[in-house]
Design a protein around this motif. Structure first.
Motif, PDB file in Angstrom:
ATOM      1  N   ASN A   1       0.785  -1.230   0.000  1.00  0.00           N
ATOM      2  CA  ASN A   1       0.000   0.000   0.000  1.00  0.00           C
ATOM      3  C   ASN A   1       0.822   1.288   0.000  1.00  0.00           C
ATOM      4  OD1 ASN A   1       0.850  -0.566   2.654  1.00  0.00           O
ATOM      5  ND2 ASN A   1      -0.775   0.670   3.515  1.00  0.00           N
ATOM      6  N   LEU A   2       2.085   1.218  -0.325  1.00  0.00           N
ATOM      7  CA  LEU A   2       2.911   2.421  -0.351  1.00  0.00           C
ATOM      8  C   LEU A   2       3.152   2.827  -1.807  1.00  0.00           C
ATOM      9  CD1 LEU A   2       5.411   1.374   2.443  1.00  0.00           C
ATOM     10  CD2 LEU A   2       3.397   2.820   2.656  1.00  0.00           C
ATOM     11  N   PRO A   3       2.841   4.060  -2.184  1.00  0.00           N
ATOM     12  CA  PRO A   3       2.850   4.429  -3.602  1.00  0.00           C
ATOM     13  C   PRO A   3       4.230   4.593  -4.230  1.00  0.00           C
ATOM     14  CG  PRO A   3       2.294   6.328  -2.258  1.00  0.00           C
ATOM     15  CD  PRO A   3       2.365   5.140  -1.323  1.00  0.00           C
ATOM     16  N   ASP A   4       5.239   4.984  -3.467  1.00  0.00           N
ATOM     17  CA  ASP A   4       6.524   5.341  -4.064  1.00  0.00           C
ATOM     18  C   ASP A   4       7.639   4.337  -3.838  1.00  0.00           C
ATOM     19  OD1 ASP A   4       5.396   7.729  -4.978  1.00  0.00           O
ATOM     20  OD2 ASP A   4       5.810   8.708  -3.062  1.00  0.00           O
ATOM     21  N   ILE A   5       7.346   3.275  -3.091  1.00  0.00           N
ATOM     22  CA  ILE A   5       8.376   2.301  -2.756  1.00  0.00           C
ATOM     23  C   ILE A   5       7.711   0.950  -2.481  1.00  0.00           C
ATOM     24  CG2 ILE A   5       8.381   2.765  -0.277  1.00  0.00           C
ATOM     25  CD1 ILE A   5      11.476   2.569  -0.462  1.00  0.00           C
ATOM     26  N   VAL A   6       8.430  -0.124  -2.763  1.00  0.00           N
ATOM     27  CA  VAL A   6       7.918  -1.468  -2.496  1.00  0.00           C
ATOM     28  C   VAL A   6       8.888  -2.154  -1.533  1.00  0.00           C
ATOM     29  CG1 VAL A   6       7.246  -3.683  -3.484  1.00  0.00           C
ATOM     30  CG2 VAL A   6       6.885  -1.585  -4.794  1.00  0.00           C
ATOM     31  N   PRO A   7       8.580  -2.156  -0.233  1.00  0.00           N
ATOM     32  CA  PRO A   7       9.428  -2.858   0.727  1.00  0.00           C
ATOM     33  C   PRO A   7       9.155  -4.365   0.685  1.00  0.00           C
ATOM     34  CG  PRO A   7       8.000  -1.253   1.826  1.00  0.00           C
ATOM     35  CD  PRO A   7       7.553  -1.378   0.419  1.00  0.00           C
ATOM     36  N   VAL A   8      10.206  -5.149   0.857  1.00  0.00           N
ATOM     37  CA  VAL A   8      10.126  -6.610   0.850  1.00  0.00           C
ATOM     38  C   VAL A   8      10.881  -7.110   2.073  1.00  0.00           C
ATOM     39  CG1 VAL A   8      10.678  -8.701  -0.468  1.00  0.00           C
ATOM     40  CG2 VAL A   8      10.082  -6.597  -1.677  1.00  0.00           C
ATOM     41  N   ARG A   9      10.306  -8.112   2.743  1.00  0.00           N
ATOM     42  CA  ARG A   9      10.965  -8.651   3.936  1.00  0.00           C
ATOM     43  C   ARG A   9      10.739 -10.154   4.041  1.00  0.00           C
ATOM     44  NH1 ARG A   9       6.995  -6.502   8.815  1.00  0.00           N
ATOM     45  NH2 ARG A   9       5.264  -7.942   8.383  1.00  0.00           N
ATOM     46  N   ASP A  10      11.489 -10.772   4.926  1.00  0.00           N
ATOM     47  CA  ASP A  10      11.344 -12.191   5.262  1.00  0.00           C
ATOM     48  C   ASP A  10      10.307 -12.292   6.376  1.00  0.00           C
ATOM     49  OD1 ASP A  10      11.600 -14.797   6.212  1.00  0.00           O
ATOM     50  OD2 ASP A  10      13.778 -14.749   6.247  1.00  0.00           O
ATOM     51  N   SER A  11       9.251 -13.066   6.173  1.00  0.00           N
ATOM     52  CA  SER A  11       8.185 -13.145   7.172  1.00  0.00           C
ATOM     53  C   SER A  11       8.650 -13.762   8.490  1.00  0.00           C
ATOM     54  CB  SER A  11       6.996 -13.931   6.634  1.00  0.00           C
ATOM     55  OG  SER A  11       7.349 -15.275   6.417  1.00  0.00           O
ATOM     56  N   LYS A  12       9.742 -14.533   8.459  1.00  0.00           N
ATOM     57  CA  LYS A  12      10.256 -15.129   9.696  1.00  0.00           C
ATOM     58  C   LYS A  12      10.952 -14.093  10.572  1.00  0.00           C
ATOM     59  CE  LYS A  12      12.556 -17.961   7.410  1.00  0.00           C
ATOM     60  NZ  LYS A  12      13.408 -18.878   6.725  1.00  0.00           N
ATOM     61  N   ASP A  13      11.311 -12.948   9.985  1.00  0.00           N
ATOM     62  CA  ASP A  13      12.034 -11.911  10.717  1.00  0.00           C
ATOM     63  C   ASP A  13      11.417 -10.547  10.399  1.00  0.00           C
ATOM     64  OD1 ASP A  13      13.896 -10.542  12.221  1.00  0.00           O
ATOM     65  OD2 ASP A  13      15.560 -10.884  10.834  1.00  0.00           O
ATOM     66  N   PRO A  14      10.171 -10.302  10.852  1.00  0.00           N
ATOM     67  CA  PRO A  14       9.472  -9.079  10.467  1.00  0.00           C
ATOM     68  C   PRO A  14      10.129  -7.786  10.948  1.00  0.00           C
ATOM     69  CG  PRO A  14       8.236 -10.244  12.136  1.00  0.00           C
ATOM     70  CD  PRO A  14       9.356 -11.141  11.726  1.00  0.00           C
TER      71      PRO A  14
ATOM     72  N   GLY B   1      13.465  -7.530  11.055  1.00  0.00           N
ATOM     73  CA  GLY B   1      14.802  -7.559  10.472  1.00  0.00           C
ATOM     74  C   GLY B   1      14.912  -6.636   9.271  1.00  0.00           C
ATOM     75  N   PRO B   2      15.950  -6.827   8.504  1.00  0.00           N
ATOM     76  CA  PRO B   2      16.189  -5.945   7.353  1.00  0.00           C
ATOM     77  C   PRO B   2      15.107  -6.097   6.289  1.00  0.00           C
ATOM     78  CG  PRO B   2      17.736  -7.769   7.352  1.00  0.00           C
ATOM     79  CD  PRO B   2      16.958  -7.855   8.631  1.00  0.00           C
ATOM     80  N   GLN B   3      14.938  -5.033   5.539  1.00  0.00           N
ATOM     81  CA  GLN B   3      14.000  -5.016   4.427  1.00  0.00           C
ATOM     82  C   GLN B   3      14.738  -4.525   3.186  1.00  0.00           C
ATOM     83  OE1 GLN B   3      10.834  -2.355   5.478  1.00  0.00           O
ATOM     84  NE2 GLN B   3      10.360  -3.442   7.363  1.00  0.00           N
ATOM     85  N   LEU B   4      14.306  -5.002   2.054  1.00  0.00           N
ATOM     86  CA  LEU B   4      14.779  -4.471   0.777  1.00  0.00           C
ATOM     87  C   LEU B   4      13.728  -3.485   0.292  1.00  0.00           C
ATOM     88  CD1 LEU B   4      15.896  -7.794  -0.943  1.00  0.00           C
ATOM     89  CD2 LEU B   4      17.343  -6.107   0.213  1.00  0.00           C
ATOM     90  N   ALA B   5      14.141  -2.457  -0.428  1.00  0.00           N
ATOM     91  CA  ALA B   5      13.200  -1.479  -0.950  1.00  0.00           C
ATOM     92  C   ALA B   5      13.447  -1.296  -2.443  1.00  0.00           C
ATOM     93  CB  ALA B   5      13.364  -0.154  -0.224  1.00  0.00           C
ATOM     94  N   PHE B   6      12.372  -1.357  -3.215  1.00  0.00           N
ATOM     95  CA  PHE B   6      12.457  -1.247  -4.669  1.00  0.00           C
ATOM     96  C   PHE B   6      11.551  -0.139  -5.171  1.00  0.00           C
ATOM     97  CE2 PHE B   6      13.303  -5.626  -3.519  1.00  0.00           C
ATOM     98  CZ  PHE B   6      14.444  -5.917  -4.246  1.00  0.00           C
ATOM     99  N   GLU B   7      11.928   0.456  -6.275  1.00  0.00           N
ATOM    100  CA  GLU B   7      11.014   1.363  -6.967  1.00  0.00           C
ATOM    101  C   GLU B   7       9.908   0.491  -7.555  1.00  0.00           C
ATOM    102  OE1 GLU B   7      13.080   3.668  -9.860  1.00  0.00           O
ATOM    103  OE2 GLU B   7      14.248   4.731  -8.354  1.00  0.00           O
ATOM    104  N   PRO B   8       8.686   0.997  -7.611  1.00  0.00           N
ATOM    105  CA  PRO B   8       7.581   0.177  -8.130  1.00  0.00           C
ATOM    106  C   PRO B   8       7.839  -0.395  -9.526  1.00  0.00           C
ATOM    107  CG  PRO B   8       6.705   2.092  -7.017  1.00  0.00           C
ATOM    108  CD  PRO B   8       8.205   2.273  -7.083  1.00  0.00           C
ATOM    109  N   SER B   9       8.465   0.362 -10.413  1.00  0.00           N
ATOM    110  CA  SER B   9       8.722  -0.147 -11.765  1.00  0.00           C
ATOM    111  C   SER B   9       9.727  -1.300 -11.744  1.00  0.00           C
ATOM    112  CB  SER B   9       9.207   0.969 -12.683  1.00  0.00           C
ATOM    113  OG  SER B   9      10.419   1.524 -12.202  1.00  0.00           O
ATOM    114  N   ALA B  10      10.723  -1.215 -10.882  1.00  0.00           N
ATOM    115  CA  ALA B  10      11.707  -2.289 -10.775  1.00  0.00           C
ATOM    116  C   ALA B  10      11.062  -3.548 -10.196  1.00  0.00           C
ATOM    117  CB  ALA B  10      12.882  -1.856  -9.907  1.00  0.00           C
ATOM    118  N   TRP B  11      10.200  -3.396  -9.189  1.00  0.00           N
ATOM    119  CA  TRP B  11       9.513  -4.543  -8.592  1.00  0.00           C
ATOM    120  C   TRP B  11       8.595  -5.196  -9.613  1.00  0.00           C
ATOM    121  CZ3 TRP B  11      10.245  -7.863  -5.022  1.00  0.00           C
ATOM    122  CH2 TRP B  11       9.209  -8.701  -4.617  1.00  0.00           C
ATOM    123  N   SER B  12       7.877  -4.387 -10.366  1.00  0.00           N
ATOM    124  CA  SER B  12       6.979  -4.906 -11.387  1.00  0.00           C
ATOM    125  C   SER B  12       7.747  -5.707 -12.443  1.00  0.00           C
ATOM    126  CB  SER B  12       6.223  -3.755 -12.049  1.00  0.00           C
ATOM    127  OG  SER B  12       5.368  -4.221 -13.044  1.00  0.00           O
TER     128      SER B  12
END
Length: 65
Positions: free
Chosen positions: A26-39, A41-52
């Motif tokens: 639900n974030l318009p300018d960034i797509v955060p990604v994380r490991d559900s086992k470590d909520p 912990g670190p997250q990766l962040a992508f531009e929406p076009s790169a994630w798509s």
């Protein structure tokens, strides 16, 4: 990120063994990604076009072994 709280969504390809990837959908300018086992912990962040582009390539089998 925005002041909105991320709404984390688990991958539909995740099994019930805990090996899951979560994406904040639900974030318009960034797509955060994380490991559900470590909520907290670190997250990766992508531009929406790169994630798509990544998701499209994965669906097309471009990363299959």
């Amino acid at each position: 990120m925005t002041t909105d709280s991320p709404r984390w969504v688990k991958s539909s390809y995740s099994n019930n063994g805990g090996d899951c990837v979560e994406v904040a959908a639900n974030l318009p300018d960034i797509v955060p990604v994380r490991d559900s086992k470590d909520p907290y912990g670190p997250q990766l962040a992508f531009e929406p076009s790169a994630w798509s582009s990544f998701v499209s390539a994965a669906k097309a089998g471009e990363f299959d072994a």
